[in-house]
Design an enzyme around this catalytic site. Structure first.
Site, PDB file in Angstrom:
ATOM      1  N   LYS A 148       6.492   6.262   6.174  1.00  0.00           N
ATOM      2  CA  LYS A 148       5.481   6.649   5.158  1.00  0.00           C
ATOM      3  C   LYS A 148       4.585   7.818   5.586  1.00  0.00           C
ATOM      4  CE  LYS A 148       0.714   4.467   4.061  1.00  0.00           C
ATOM      5  NZ  LYS A 148      -0.338   3.265   4.240  1.00  0.00           N
ATOM      6  N   LYS A 150       2.239  10.547   4.439  1.00  0.00           N
ATOM      7  CA  LYS A 150       0.235  11.290   4.008  1.00  0.00           C
ATOM      8  C   LYS A 150       0.173  12.114   3.467  1.00  0.00           C
ATOM      9  CE  LYS A 150      -1.838   7.436   5.451  1.00  0.00           C
ATOM     10  NZ  LYS A 150      -2.935   6.467   4.734  1.00  0.00           N
ATOM     11  N   GLU A 201       1.531   5.182  -3.380  1.00  0.00           N
ATOM     12  CA  GLU A 201       0.749   4.316  -2.726  1.00  0.00           C
ATOM     13  C   GLU A 201      -0.593   5.395  -3.695  1.00  0.00           C
ATOM     14  OE1 GLU A 201      -0.832   2.187   0.288  1.00  0.00           O
ATOM     15  OE2 GLU A 201       0.798   3.138   1.471  1.00  0.00           O
ATOM     16  N   LYS A 246      -4.433  -5.442   2.225  1.00  0.00           N
ATOM     17  CA  LYS A 246      -4.982  -4.699   3.520  1.00  0.00           C
ATOM     18  C   LYS A 246      -6.228  -6.237   4.349  1.00  0.00           C
ATOM     19  CE  LYS A 246      -3.995  -0.121   3.302  1.00  0.00           C
ATOM     20  NZ  LYS A 246      -4.223   1.212   4.025  1.00  0.00           N
ATOM     21  N   ASP A 296       4.069  -2.502   5.930  1.00  0.00           N
ATOM     22  CA  ASP A 296       3.071  -1.114   7.010  1.00  0.00           C
ATOM     23  C   ASP A 296       2.360  -1.495   8.095  1.00  0.00           C
ATOM     24  OD1 ASP A 296       2.257   1.961   7.480  1.00  0.00           O
ATOM     25  OD2 ASP A 296       0.546   1.420   6.032  1.00  0.00           O
TER      26      ASP A 296
END
Length: 327
Positions: A148, A150, A201, A246, A296
């Protein structure tokens, strides 16, 4: 026997500085709620998040405000109406699940009517940095099957290309943390497509994501900051292809289970994500891993040390929790 609540703030140093588009951090600050009854104790961990207007002090106060109800026997169903979605409710909800499982002598997944969780592959997060630094980090993590990345800068195309060159076999998820804008969205989508990115995302700010309905989404786009609980789903139509669940956003496992079912009914793919916390925060989320396209739950991998006992990680594979940790 009456229940007893205890609340603690814990600080867990990170192995390295963790940077996203909004800033950097060197430690994970978590709030742990413990609810004890009949000789058993259930635990839940949450991570207050400033992006959603949360503070550590505010979350502790919100949990403490429910002390009379909790110690009088509050159940998970009533909790949903008493406390809004967010970190405070997550800690209480997960503590109640854990306590219920321990009192019943049954695993939480069975009490929830879910399939037994199995080992799963989690993404591993690369912090935002200069292209050269991200390329170096990608090379070190290139053995991991899912990375992943950023992002959220005016020059993300060069970062995407650098990571792909140095991790040619890994699947890539891009997380812009609301850092792109409508005028660079199409170009960034093309850069992601050229790099074979699996999922993007939250490219645009949650308050300004209408452009996602107007552009060809040549790479699937996942809602994160635009999605909290089931009340958020209606506005996602036509803009997103997946959602990131989440527990800290949904307000606990109870809402997360209901959210997953409703999202799947709307043909949205699922990503099960996390804030940066310990294994105690990841454990309840693993109950939903079998339903997700992407997992994740790498928070403990970013810490200098995890709590003991913690989850079992081998490389990027994570195993379901033992009852001594949670559930």
């Amino acid at each position: 026997m009456a229940a007893h609540l205890s609340v603690a703030v814990e600080r867990w140093p990170l192995a390295n500085v963790f940077t996203i588009a909004r800033g950097s951090k060197t430690e994970a600050v978590v709030v742990v709620a413990e609810i004890s009854r009949d000789g058993r104790t259930g635990r839940g961990e949450c991570v207050p998040y400033a992006r959603y207007g949360e503070t550590v002090e505010g979350v502790v106060a919100a949990i403490e405000a429910q002390r009379p109800a909790i110690e009088a026997g509050l159940d998970r169903s009533a909790l949903q109406d008493l406390v809004p979605a967010g970190a405070a409710r997550n800690a209480i909800d997960c503590a109640l699940w854990d306590l219920e499982a321990k009192l019943a002598g049954q695993p939480a997944w069975r009490l929830a009517g879910l399939a037994e969780p199995a080992a799963a592959v989690t993404a591993y997060t690369l912090s935002l940095g200069e292209p050269e630094a991200m390329a170096e980090a990608a090379a070190k993590a290139a053995h991991r099957p899912l990375l992943k990345v950023k992002l959220g800068t005016p020059d993300d195309a060069s970062r995407i290309a650098a990571v792909r060159r140095h991790a040619p076999q890994s699947q890539l998820i891009i997380d812009a943390n609301e850092g792109w804008r409508a005028d660079n969205l199409a170009a960034n989508l093309r850069a992601c497509a050229e790099a074979g990115v699996t999922l993007i995302e939250q490219p645009l700010p949650a308050s300004d994501d209408a452009a996602l309905a107007e552009v060809e989404r040549i790479v699937p786009v996942c809602a994160d900051e635009s999605l909290h609980d089931r009340a958020s789903l209606a506005k996602l139509a036509g803009r997103y292809d997946a959602i990131n669940i989440k527990l800290d956003k949904a307000g606990g496992l109870t809402e997360a289970i209901a959210l997953a079912r409703q999202a799947q009914a709307l043909k949205l793919d699922l990503m099960i994500g996390c804030m940066v916390g310990t294994s105690l925060a990841m454990a309840p989320a693993l109950l939903l891993a079998g339903q997700a396209r992407v997992i994740d739950l790498d928070g403990p991998l970013l810490l200098a040390r995890d709590r003991e006992p913690g989850l079992r990680y081998e490389g990027s594979t994570v195993w379901p929790p033992e009852p001594s940790l949670w559930g």
